[in-house]
Design a protein around this motif. Structure first.
Motif, mmCIF file in Angstrom:
data_model
loop_
_atom_site.group_PDB
_atom_site.id
_atom_site.type_symbol
_atom_site.label_atom_id
_atom_site.label_comp_id
_atom_site.label_asym_id
_atom_site.label_seq_id
_atom_site.Cartn_x
_atom_site.Cartn_y
_atom_site.Cartn_z
ATOM 1 N N ALA A 1 -124.679 -95.760 60.704
ATOM 2 C CA ALA A 1 -123.490 -95.464 59.898
ATOM 3 C C ALA A 1 -122.215 -95.843 60.651
ATOM 4 O O ALA A 1 -121.271 -96.391 60.054
ATOM 5 N N LEU A 2 -122.187 -95.590 61.959
ATOM 6 C CA LEU A 2 -121.015 -95.975 62.750
ATOM 7 C C LEU A 2 -120.857 -97.492 62.789
ATOM 8 O O LEU A 2 -119.742 -98.005 62.683
ATOM 9 N N GLU A 3 -121.964 -98.183 62.938
ATOM 10 C CA GLU A 3 -121.920 -99.658 62.970
ATOM 11 C C GLU A 3 -121.498 -100.213 61.612
ATOM 12 O O GLU A 3 -120.708 -101.146 61.544
ATOM 13 N N ASP A 4 -122.020 -99.635 60.532
ATOM 14 C CA ASP A 4 -121.649 -100.081 59.197
ATOM 15 C C ASP A 4 -120.150 -99.873 58.946
ATOM 16 O O ASP A 4 -119.492 -100.695 58.304
ATOM 17 N N ALA A 5 -119.616 -98.763 59.463
ATOM 18 C CA ALA A 5 -118.191 -98.458 59.279
ATOM 19 C C ALA A 5 -117.308 -99.452 60.038
ATOM 20 O O ALA A 5 -116.155 -99.667 59.660
ATOM 21 N N ARG A 6 -117.852 -100.070 61.077
ATOM 22 C CA ARG A 6 -117.114 -101.054 61.869
ATOM 23 C C ARG A 6 -116.991 -102.400 61.149
ATOM 24 O O ARG A 6 -116.085 -103.174 61.451
ATOM 25 N N GLN A 7 -117.949 -102.678 60.269
ATOM 26 C CA GLN A 7 -117.991 -103.977 59.593
ATOM 27 C C GLN A 7 -116.825 -104.101 58.623
ATOM 28 O O GLN A 7 -116.535 -103.180 57.881
#
Length: 166
Positions: free
Chosen positions: A159-165
């Motif tokens: 979820a943190l990585e997806d939010a970075r995209q």
């Protein structure tokens, strides 16, 4: 479905309520997760893990401080008390991680796993997504896969990585 079946067979199976709550929480059904966590805490009021998960789910639903209601029932002189204190804002992430250290290599690994996971979630809940990444990545890499925190660590990190995209 397996957890529903387990609870049909034994409606007092607190661990099944907690496990089902995690599935619900990470599937986006926060209200049902909170209900199941309340049931888990009711059935096992001295279970620090259910109390911490209830705090996490409640914070995701805009409410904080729910864990304080469980405090009189929790053992606060042994592990995972430092994590409960972290969730209550009564200690720092650094102090919780230091408290996880243990001379027994197996306990050291397990407690560091748990500490990193709950620190990562705590940082994320407090708006520090960048600070959350490292402890969550540690939990993904080092938690035994049988631990309740391992899969949620993967979901949190994703979820943190997806939010970075962009």
């Amino acid at each position: 479905k397996d957890l529903d079946q387990a609870l049909t067979l034994d409606p007092r199976f607190a661990v099944a309520y907690r496990a089902r709550a995690l599935v619900e929480l990470y599937s986006g059904n926060t209200a049902r997760a909170i209900n199941d966590l309340h049931k888990a805490v009711e059935l096992e009021p001295n279970d620090s893990y259910s109390a911490m998960w209830l705090e996490i789910a409640s914070r995701r639903d805009g409410k904080s401080g729910v864990i304080a209601e469980s405090l009189p029932n929790l053992e606060m002189n042994e592990w995972p008390a430092p994590l409960v204190k972290l969730m209550m804002g009564r200690t720092t992430a650094k102090a919780a991680l230091e408290a996880a250290k243990n001379s027994n290599p197996k306990l050291d690994r397990e407690q560091r796993c748990e500490a990193n996971f709950y620190i990562g979630v705590w940082e994320s809940l407090n708006g520090s997504q960048e600070k959350a990444r490292e402890p969550l990545a540690y939990a993904v890499a080092n938690c035994p896969h049988r631990f309740l925190e391992w899969a949620p660590a993967r979901w949190e990190l994703r979820a943190l990585e997806d939010a970075r995209q962009p």
